[in-house]
Structures are given as C-alpha cells and as structure tokens.
Design a protein around this motif. Structure first.
Motif, short mmCIF file in Angstrom:
data_model
loop_
_atom_site.label_atom_id
_atom_site.label_comp_id
_atom_site.label_asym_id
_atom_site.label_seq_id
_atom_site.Cartn_x
_atom_site.Cartn_y
_atom_site.Cartn_z
N GLY A 91 -5.56 0.04 -2.32
CA GLY A 91 -4.36 -0.07 -2.98
C GLY A 91 -4.30 -0.79 -4.46
N ALA A 92 -3.43 -1.91 -4.64
CA ALA A 92 -3.72 -2.63 -5.85
C ALA A 92 -4.78 -3.40 -6.21
N PHE A 93 -5.92 -3.50 -5.14
CA PHE A 93 -6.90 -4.14 -5.22
C PHE A 93 -7.95 -3.30 -5.68
N GLU A 94 -7.82 -2.07 -5.87
CA GLU A 94 -8.81 -1.17 -6.37
C GLU A 94 -9.14 -1.49 -7.96
N ASN A 107 -12.74 -2.35 -9.36
CA ASN A 107 -13.27 -1.53 -10.41
C ASN A 107 -13.56 -2.55 -11.80
N GLY A 108 -12.83 -3.42 -12.05
CA GLY A 108 -12.99 -4.41 -13.31
C GLY A 108 -14.13 -5.36 -12.89
N ALA A 109 -14.21 -5.70 -11.83
CA ALA A 109 -15.44 -6.53 -11.39
C ALA A 109 -16.75 -5.83 -11.57
N LEU A 110 -16.71 -4.60 -11.09
CA LEU A 110 -18.01 -3.76 -11.14
C LEU A 110 -18.25 -3.32 -12.37
N MET A 139 0.55 -1.37 -0.12
CA MET A 139 -0.12 0.17 -0.06
C MET A 139 0.72 1.28 0.06
N SER A 140 0.45 2.18 -0.67
CA SER A 140 1.26 3.45 -0.99
C SER A 140 1.12 4.26 0.43
N GLU A 141 2.16 5.34 0.53
CA GLU A 141 2.19 6.11 1.71
C GLU A 141 0.92 6.90 1.51
N GLY A 142 0.59 7.32 0.44
CA GLY A 142 -0.38 8.32 -0.06
C GLY A 142 -1.96 7.78 0.56
N LYS A 143 -2.11 6.31 0.21
CA LYS A 143 -3.38 5.87 0.44
C LYS A 143 -3.16 5.55 2.30
N ARG A 144 -2.27 5.32 2.66
CA ARG A 144 -2.14 5.14 4.26
C ARG A 144 -2.62 6.69 4.82
N ARG A 145 -2.01 7.47 4.44
CA ARG A 145 -2.60 8.98 4.83
C ARG A 145 -4.08 9.30 4.59
N GLU A 146 -4.41 8.77 3.28
CA GLU A 146 -6.07 8.93 3.18
C GLU A 146 -6.84 8.31 4.02
N PRO A 193 -8.62 -12.51 -4.79
CA PRO A 193 -7.65 -13.28 -4.01
C PRO A 193 -6.50 -12.54 -3.42
N GLU A 194 -6.39 -13.09 -2.22
CA GLU A 194 -5.22 -12.10 -1.34
C GLU A 194 -5.98 -10.73 -0.80
N GLY A 195 -7.04 -10.40 -1.31
CA GLY A 195 -7.62 -9.23 -0.99
C GLY A 195 -8.03 -8.82 0.63
N PRO A 196 -7.70 -7.70 1.12
CA PRO A 196 -7.97 -7.23 2.32
C PRO A 196 -9.39 -6.69 2.53
N HIS A 197 -9.60 -6.25 3.91
CA HIS A 197 -10.89 -5.63 3.72
C HIS A 197 -10.82 -4.27 3.40
N GLY A 198 -11.66 -3.64 2.60
CA GLY A 198 -11.53 -2.38 1.88
C GLY A 198 -11.15 -2.67 0.38
N LEU A 199 -10.38 -3.62 0.05
CA LEU A 199 -9.60 -3.54 -1.24
C LEU A 199 -9.15 -2.41 -1.53
#
Length: 101
Positions: A85-88, A92-95, A1-8, A77-83
């Motif tokens: 970072g890279a899981f976004e 979005n593709g699934a949606l 996860m990026s530092e920007g996402k952590r700060r958000e 796969p391997e997705g965390p709660h909130g999906l």
C-alpha cells in the motif's frame, strides 16, 4: 490498504499450492543463515517495517545488520510486513537511494 491490493494478495495466496506454502513456512522458520551473513562482502540494503507483526524487527533486521559487514538499514515507521500500500513508495525510494549511493 486499497481494495485492489487486498484482492491482489488474495489472488497470490489462492495461486499458491498448499504443499508449497507449508514448505515455505517450514524453511523460513527452521533454516538459519546467520553463519553465512558475515561472508557477504557486498553492500546490502535491509528494509523492514517498524510494525511488522509477522517477523518482528528485533528478531530479524536488527540482528541481520549486525552480521552483515556492509549493511544499510532502512526502518519504515509504522510499516507492516510486506510494506504494501502506501509503504511501497517508501520502499521504492529507499531502494533507489541505496542503488544511487
């Protein structure tokens, strides 16, 4: 996860009042909507991270799709709660795939 996402996430948490956050946790943990799910008569996309440590998939998404008459389940796969970072992109593709189908 990026530092920007952590700060958000930190900023979102700090912008939430403590009473509202506690009320939210209470409602999520004590409100049961299982009786209402079978009544939903439109297609529903359920997206869940396989490695969600906050709301385990077996306790939520797998039970939800059994109760929804027109559910589509997308397990990340391997997705965390909130999906985040890279899981976004996966979310979005699934949606988009669901909306286009």
């Amino acid at each position: 996860m990026s530092e920007g996402k952590r700060r958000e996430f930190w900023l979102q948490g700090m912008a939430t009042g403590l009473p509202a956050a506690l009320d939210c946790v209470k409602q999520f943990s004590e409100t049961d909507f299982t009786a209402e799910l079978p009544k939903i008569d439109i297609p529903v996309l359920v997206v869940h991270g396989e490695d969600d440590q906050i709301v385990p998939i077996a306790a939520s998404a797998l039970k939800t799709v059994e109760l929804l008459p027109q559910a589509t389940l997308k397990v990340v796969p391997e997705g965390p709660h909130g999906l985040v970072g890279a899981f976004e992109e996966t979310f979005n593709g699934a949606l988009l795939e669901f909306v286009r189908s």
